[in-house]
Design a protein around this motif. Structure first.
Motif, short mmCIF file in Angstrom:
data_model
loop_
_atom_site.label_atom_id
_atom_site.label_comp_id
_atom_site.label_asym_id
_atom_site.label_seq_id
_atom_site.Cartn_x
_atom_site.Cartn_y
_atom_site.Cartn_z
N ALA A 1 2.14 -19.31 -10.14
CA ALA A 1 1.90 -19.35 -8.70
C ALA A 1 2.86 -18.42 -7.98
N ALA A 2 4.09 -18.31 -8.47
CA ALA A 2 5.05 -17.39 -7.87
C ALA A 2 4.59 -15.94 -8.02
N ASP A 3 4.00 -15.62 -9.17
CA ASP A 3 3.46 -14.27 -9.37
C ASP A 3 2.34 -13.97 -8.36
N THR A 4 1.47 -14.95 -8.14
CA THR A 4 0.38 -14.77 -7.19
C THR A 4 0.92 -14.55 -5.79
N LEU A 5 1.88 -15.37 -5.37
CA LEU A 5 2.48 -15.21 -4.05
C LEU A 5 3.12 -13.84 -3.91
N ARG A 6 3.87 -13.41 -4.91
CA ARG A 6 4.54 -12.11 -4.86
C ARG A 6 3.53 -10.98 -4.75
N ARG A 7 2.46 -11.07 -5.54
CA ARG A 7 1.44 -10.00 -5.54
C ARG A 7 0.73 -9.92 -4.19
N LEU A 8 0.38 -11.07 -3.63
CA LEU A 8 -0.34 -11.07 -2.35
C LEU A 8 0.58 -10.62 -1.21
N ARG A 9 1.86 -10.97 -1.27
CA ARG A 9 2.78 -10.50 -0.26
C ARG A 9 2.94 -8.98 -0.32
N LEU A 10 3.01 -8.43 -1.53
CA LEU A 10 3.16 -6.98 -1.66
C LEU A 10 1.89 -6.26 -1.21
N THR A 11 0.74 -6.86 -1.45
CA THR A 11 -0.50 -6.27 -0.96
C THR A 11 -0.52 -6.25 0.56
N ARG A 12 -0.11 -7.34 1.18
CA ARG A 12 -0.03 -7.37 2.64
C ARG A 12 0.98 -6.35 3.14
N ALA A 13 2.10 -6.24 2.44
CA ALA A 13 3.13 -5.28 2.85
C ALA A 13 2.59 -3.86 2.84
N ALA A 14 1.79 -3.52 1.85
CA ALA A 14 1.21 -2.18 1.79
C ALA A 14 0.36 -1.90 3.01
N GLY A 15 -0.43 -2.88 3.42
CA GLY A 15 -1.25 -2.71 4.61
C GLY A 15 -0.42 -2.58 5.87
N GLU A 16 0.66 -3.36 5.97
CA GLU A 16 1.52 -3.30 7.15
C GLU A 16 2.20 -1.94 7.26
N ALA B 1 -3.19 -18.19 2.62
CA ALA B 1 -3.13 -18.57 4.03
C ALA B 1 -1.72 -18.91 4.49
N HIS B 2 -0.75 -18.99 3.57
CA HIS B 2 0.62 -19.38 3.93
C HIS B 2 1.63 -18.44 3.27
N LEU B 3 1.38 -17.14 3.39
CA LEU B 3 2.24 -16.16 2.72
C LEU B 3 3.66 -16.15 3.27
N ASP B 4 3.84 -16.59 4.51
CA ASP B 4 5.17 -16.54 5.12
C ASP B 4 5.99 -17.80 4.85
N GLU B 5 5.42 -18.73 4.11
CA GLU B 5 6.14 -19.98 3.84
C GLU B 5 6.74 -19.95 2.43
N PRO B 6 7.83 -20.67 2.21
CA PRO B 6 8.42 -20.74 0.87
C PRO B 6 7.43 -21.37 -0.12
N LEU B 7 7.52 -20.93 -1.35
CA LEU B 7 6.65 -21.49 -2.39
C LEU B 7 7.17 -22.87 -2.77
N ASP B 8 6.37 -23.87 -2.53
CA ASP B 8 6.73 -25.26 -2.83
C ASP B 8 5.76 -25.76 -3.88
N LEU B 9 6.23 -25.80 -5.14
CA LEU B 9 5.33 -26.16 -6.24
C LEU B 9 4.83 -27.60 -6.09
N ALA B 10 5.66 -28.47 -5.55
CA ALA B 10 5.22 -29.86 -5.35
C ALA B 10 4.07 -29.89 -4.34
N ARG B 11 4.19 -29.10 -3.29
CA ARG B 11 3.12 -29.04 -2.29
C ARG B 11 1.85 -28.46 -2.89
N LEU B 12 1.98 -27.39 -3.68
CA LEU B 12 0.80 -26.78 -4.31
C LEU B 12 0.15 -27.75 -5.29
N ALA B 13 0.99 -28.51 -6.00
CA ALA B 13 0.44 -29.51 -6.91
C ALA B 13 -0.37 -30.54 -6.13
#
Length: 287
Positions: free
Chosen positions: A61-76, A27-39
């Protein structure tokens, strides 16, 4: 003295916490990955969150964010026709070159070629359909499979994020193992139904004792006689195999499809292999 919680209950709680994190990342793919926030989302100490997430999800978590961003990019690239530079920036890459390199690794072709191929759709003159024969179709009697599933409405390319949530759910219940199988069910033809209306399910095989919870429900994938074709290559090229099956093979096969949707079984882990090595078993139920 307080007794520690039973291990199964602890694992279940961990899984639910990581499910929240996966949903938050999506739900927050456009935001920087903040591990403290995710924790904080997971209610874990920042000192331990990263290790717990990787242990349950099989990736960071960084891998998940990267993968989901690339999936969205493919659709765009395909649906919206956005230029590659814009898509690269939205996916978090400072240069088109870096984005192209990572996108090719994830999807098997560079962004511009992927966009052009997606706009055209599978070509009747593609190499797989004319110059070389498609792999053999086998007729098999398959056993029914009990699965845990999450329903999705939207582009099929977004099903990867749904699988991430389902993986977290299963990991928290100690349901993942060497025998776990992954299935996808697509109810609609993507060439006839708008992407936002496509219906699908992400599924993982489970035992008879497993019960659903929240968005996860239990269902049986019916068995019986099926036409089975193994597709090798990126998931983005699956439509080519479907097209061949329905246009070339099925009309001359002497078989009639049953009143059930086709099912895909993913035979290897896309996170550990390049796209050209991915194996997908396409199962068409027969009457």
């Amino acid at each position: 003295m307080t007794k520690p919680a039973p291990k199964p209950a602890t694992a279940l709680d961990y899984g639910r916490r990581i499910e929240r994190v996966v949903a938050h990342i999506a739900a927050h793919l456009d935001e920087p990955l903040d591990l403290a926030r995710l924790a904080g989302v997971a209610c874990f100490s920042p000192y331990h969150f990263h290790r717990i997430y990787r242990a349950l999800m099989g990736e960071t978590a960084a891998d998940t964010l990267r993968r989901l961003r690339l999936t969205r990019a493919a659709g765009e690239l395909v649906r919206d026709g956005a230029d590659v530079a814009t898509v690269a920036r939205r996916a978090g890459y400072g240069s088109v070159e870096a984005f192209t390199r990572v996108f090719r690794q994830a999807h098997g072709s560079p962004p511009a070629a992927y966009r052009e191929h997606g706009r055209r759709g599978p070509s009747p003159q593609s190499r797989n359909e004319t110059e070389s024969p498609m792999p053999d179709v086998s007729i098999r009697d398959l056993d029914p499979v009990r699965v845990a599933a999450i329903a999705h409405r939207g582009p099929y390319m977004e099903l990867g994020g749904v699988f991430s949530r389902l993986h977290a759910w299963a990991a928290g219940r100690n349901l993942l193992g060497p025998q776990t199988r992954a299935f996808g069910i697509g109810y609609d033809d993507p060439s006839a139904v708008p992407p936002e209306d496509l219906r699908s399910e992400a599924c993982l095989s489970v035992g008879q004792e497993v019960q659903g919870d929240g968005e996860v429900f239990i269902r049986d994938i019916p068995g019986g006689r099926h036409a089975v074709l193994v597709h090798k290559g990126p998931y983005t090229e699956l439509e080519r195999s479907y097209r061949w099956l329905y246009r070339e093979w099925l009309p001359t096969s002497g078989f009639t499809p049953a009143d059930r949707p086709p099912v895909e079984q993913y035979l290897n882990d896309p996170r550990t292999l390049p796209p050209e090595e991915w194996l997908t078993e396409i199962r068409i139920p027969l009457a």
